[in-house]
Design an enzyme around this catalytic site. Structure first.
Site, PDB file in Angstrom:
ATOM      1  CG  ASP A 478      29.099  -5.687  76.424  1.00  0.00           C
ATOM      2  OD1 ASP A 478      29.059  -4.951  77.420  1.00  0.00           O
ATOM      3  OD2 ASP A 478      29.871  -6.656  76.314  1.00  0.00           O
ATOM      4  CB  THR A 480      34.086  -5.361  76.284  1.00  0.00           C
ATOM      5  OG1 THR A 480      34.319  -4.590  77.465  1.00  0.00           O
ATOM      6  CG2 THR A 480      35.361  -6.085  75.883  1.00  0.00           C
ATOM      7  CG  ASP A 704      30.046 -11.071  72.694  1.00  0.00           C
ATOM      8  OD1 ASP A 704      29.672 -10.859  73.875  1.00  0.00           O
ATOM      9  OD2 ASP A 704      31.136 -10.684  72.251  1.00  0.00           O
TER      10      ASP A 704
END
Length: 816
Positions: A478, A480, A704
């Site tokens: 990912d 971010t 996450d």
């Protein structure tokens, strides 16, 4: 207080729970027990039919033993015998208290590692047996060696011929008997257990070899008439004995057990180091302001604790007063101290800097991060890697094959040589074979590797993931929080003034202050346009303060820094992967990406912002597009280096993000990322992973969030961050304590190092046995006249097991 594990249960019990086999004390589950027996209205469960038969013959004998010795009972919560023990080679074998594995004969290890400094009873026992055996073995070994060079009969010419040699045999018998029968008794016990359980192992071979040599020697000493004249020694006239071989083999095997147990104890050193991180005491701050130092075990959640300068943080919690820097390297692997202020989370076991602070305890005991790490590592160490199956298959046929080879060697040497040579060859074959080296090759490396990973912030949930990660050739990450800092800030606000005319939002509050962080925008804009900037930001922040998205916090923080009071919002709605909307007074407001406003084409300003790698949010008022807000998330300094290292290992790096394609490609270009999946909705992440797998890729996915869980489960290896959600961590195979690419790189390096170590161990174990067994059988004799001594075979067998463990321990010094 620890609850005792029941021995037997009444017929009315409903919920299945572990039961203790009343005979051998192993833990068994009722639904998988090998046998069941009912006695006095209770059902008793057994690990094998043999235990059931012994119990059925005299139930009171085994039940009485439990009642007569309550203090030494296996259920005592404070003794070694109260803990669960398991076998490193066969993790399905679990029993209460120390002992040996009924399958492979190896000493069992505590299932849960603790800081209990009490000595390992198995190690103490083997060490005592070794030293006493060594004291008895050395003198008569010297005696036997001397006989090879000196004819004792010639030293005593007045004695009848052969009496000196006969006396020597009696001395050997006296010294060898306690060594073989007492020192080697555990080996005979384990051999008998292996026969009863139909699981022949290394101790089966040792017992057969030493037992045969000892019994043959007894026969030569007490009933020499049983042997043909050809077997008698030409000088002494006596039938030669093999007391020295039986005793020396036993002593060397005992030495091997001592060295092996000592080395195996070091495989848990990483877990013990983690356990030592937790301090023994904590300073509690009472309601009246007084402070008291108490035992850490008595700390309760939500208590206020004082952490003084250079002290260890007692438990997990939140800093509520003060500022400091904390060294978290021992838990996360982060080398630089981390700055903490009010609201920051702190981890138990980390070391405070030179400033004191107050914290609120949140997680205590087994709920702390440190305890969870220890638990996860322990479970991983007992899991089995697929590569272990090869060793399991070979080991299943190994012992029977070795016994067959020993019989063939005995027959060949008896036919072509002599009975003495036949015995030496057969015993050597039995002794040199080492199935334990095969069995230990994988578990020892897994144990050391997972422990070393935990010290470096890489938590392996199961060994299979460690093996698969080495084969991974595509990693999906990912943007971010992984590639970027995860702390976005507002960089630009562009109003569309015509759309703001006549609106009544400005009247509801006036902007105060300016934020120089908007690239000088506030200073250069005319007052009216600045009011429009503030108005757009205020509208967006009023909605976003109801959202938990990282971009939402960026907008609310920017509004706060500019002194903008949030407006009251009703009918708030968050659309995952798109944006938010709601009502401010009588007007509807929407903030989101292009998917929120599909009919609106991209403006030149918007395109330029995205080309610079900025995330652009659109703001609409009553359905009319009124402005843009550009948000930037700084790229982590380590990201580029980590990606370069992954590329050198032949791994394709794929970025998957819900962000606009232009923004995503700008970041990808800067970092050298191979492929980009942009504008991906959360529910589509797993499909993208499948798409890569359909191309033949072995995929690791790092995420996450809750919406990452399906993709983590779909990937060949799921990697979650400890800072993420519980759902993501539960779905993942590997958990990283630091949310960055360095952690992924460390996990990959750990996987490669561990699998290389396993292959080295397996190669050595296979080669050792493939070469050693034929040599012991005498294949070199026709060429070199060399027939291996059983004593040398015993030393080689000891070396093989210890060398496998020593090689695994090298992983502890591996730089990740």
């Amino acid at each position: 207080m620890q609850q005792p594990i029941p021995i037997g249960r009444s017929k009315s019990a409903d919920a299945p729970e572990p039961q203790v086999d009343p005979v051998c004390k192993m833990l068994v589950m009722p639904e998988t027990a090998a046998a069941e027996y009912e006695h006095d209205g209770k059902s008793y469960y057994f690990c094998n039919p043999g235990c059931k038969e012994r119990f059925a013959a005299d139930p009171e004998r085994f039940l009485r033993r439990e009642s007569e010795f309550p203090d030494s009972s296996l259920l005592s919560p404070v003794s070694h015998s109260s803990a669960e023990y398991t076998c490193p080679m066969h993790p399905e074998v679990v029993q209460i208290g120390p002992g040996s594995c009924p399958k492979c004969g190896m000493a069992l290890e505590p299932k849960e590692i603790t800081l209990d400094d009490a000595p390992d009873p198995e190690y103490v026992d083997m060490k005592r047996r070794f030293w006493i055996s060594a004291v008895l073995t050395v003198p008569f070994f010297v005696l036997v060696m001397a006989e090879m060079f000196v004819d004792f009969n010639s030293i005593f010419p007045s004695w009848p011929h052969g009496r000196a040699s006969n006396l020597s045999m009696w001395i050997q018998f006296v010294l060898a008997t306690p060594v073989v029968l007492w020192g080697g008794w555990p080996f005979f016990e384990r051999a008998w257990a292996s026969i009863k359980n139909a699981s022949p192992n290394m101790f089966t071979l040792i017992a057969i070899g030493t037992g045969a040599a000892y019994l043959l020697s007894l026969a030569a000493l007490f009933v020499p008439g049983w042997f043909p004249v050809e077997m008698r020694d030409a000088h002494s006239g006596l039938v030669p004995g093999y007391f020295e071989s039986a005793a020396v083999i036993t002593t060397l095997v005992l030495l091997g057990q001592v060295l092996e147990l000592k080395a195996r104890s070091q495989t848990s050193s990483a877990i013990k180091e983690l356990l030592r991180l937790a301090p023994e005491n904590a300073t509690v701050v009472r309601a009246d302001g007084s402070e008291e130092v108490i035992d850490l075990r008595h700390v309760q959640a939500w208590q206020t604790l004082r952490v003084k300068a250079n002290e260890k943080v007692p438990t997990d919690g939140e800093l509520i007063e003060g500022e400091t820097s904390i060294d978290e390297s021992m838990v996360t692997g982060e080398s630089m101290p981390v700055e903490k202020s009010a609201g920051s989370k702190v981890i138990g076991g980390t070391i405070n800097g030179n400033r004191s602070f107050l914290m609120k305890a949140e997680r205590i005991g087994s709920d702390t991060l440190l305890a969870q790490i220890v638990k996860m590592v322990g479970e991983a160490q007992r899991s089995r890697a697929p590569i272990q199956r090869l060793a399991d298959v070979v080991s299943a046929y190994f012992v029977p094959a070795v016994i067959l080879v020993a019989l063939i060697a005995f027959g060949v040497w008896l036919a072509l040589g002599s009975l003495a040579y036949a015995i030496v060859a057969a015993v050597s074959v039995l002794i040199i074979a080492c199935p334990c080296a095969l069995g230990l090759a994988t578990p020892m490396s897994i144990m050391v590797g997972t422990g070393h990973g935990a010290k470096n912030g890489v938590l392996i949930k199961k060994a299979e993931a460690l093996e698969t990660l080495e084969k991974v050739n595509a990693i999906v990450i990912d943007k971010t929080g992984t590639l970027t800092e995860g702390k976005p800030t507002v960089r630009n606000v562009i109003p569309i003034l015509l759309s703001l005319k006549g609106t009544n939002i400005i009247a509801q509050g006036k902007a105060e202050g300016r934020n120089p962080g908007l690239e000088g925008q506030a200073e250069s804009l005319p007052e009216r346009e600045q009011q429009s900037v503030d108005q757009i930001l205020r509208l967006a922040a009023s909605l976003e303060r109801h959202s938990e998205h990282p971009l939402a916090s960026a907008l609310t923080k920017e509004a706060e820094s500019r002194g903008l009071t949030p407006l009251s919002v009703t009918d708030f709605e968050s659309i995952t992967g798109v944006g938010v909307r709601g009502a401010v007074g009588s007007q509807s407001v929407a903030v989101g990406n292009q998917k929120m406003f599909p009919a609106k084409t991209q403006s030149r300003e918007e395109e330029e912002l995205r080309k610079r790698g900025l995330t652009v949010l659109r703001v609409a008022l009553d359905g009319e597009f009124v402005g843009l807000i550009a948000v930037a998330d700084a790229i982590k300094p380590s990201a580029k280096t980590a990606i370069d290292h992954l590329h050198k290992q032949g791994i394709q790096v794929v970025m998957m993000t819900g962000d606009n394609r232009q923004t995503a490609e700008a970041v990808a270009k800067e970092l050298g990322i191979d492929q980009v999946f942009a504008e991906v909705m959360p529910q589509d992440k797993a499909a993208k992973v499948k798409e890569l797998q359909a191309q033949g890729k072995i995929v690791a996915m790092a995420g996450d969030g809750v919406n990452d869980a399906p993709a983590l489960a779909q990937a060949d290896v799921g990697i979650a961050f400890a800072s993420g959600t519980d759902v993501a961590i539960e779905s993942a195979d590997i958990t990283l304590l630091r949310p960055d690419l360095d952690g992924i790189l460390k996990a990959r390096n750990l996987s490669r190092a561990t699998m290389k170590n396993i292959r080295q161990n397996l190669f050595f174990a296979f080669v050792y046995n493939i070469v050693g067994v034929p040599i012991a059988a005498g294949v070199l004799f026709p060429v070199f006249g060399l027939l291996l001594s059983p004593m040398i075979a015993s030393a080689a067998m000891t070396f093989s097991s210890v060398s496998v463990i020593a090689n695994a321990l090298r992983l502890r010094s591996r730089q990740l």
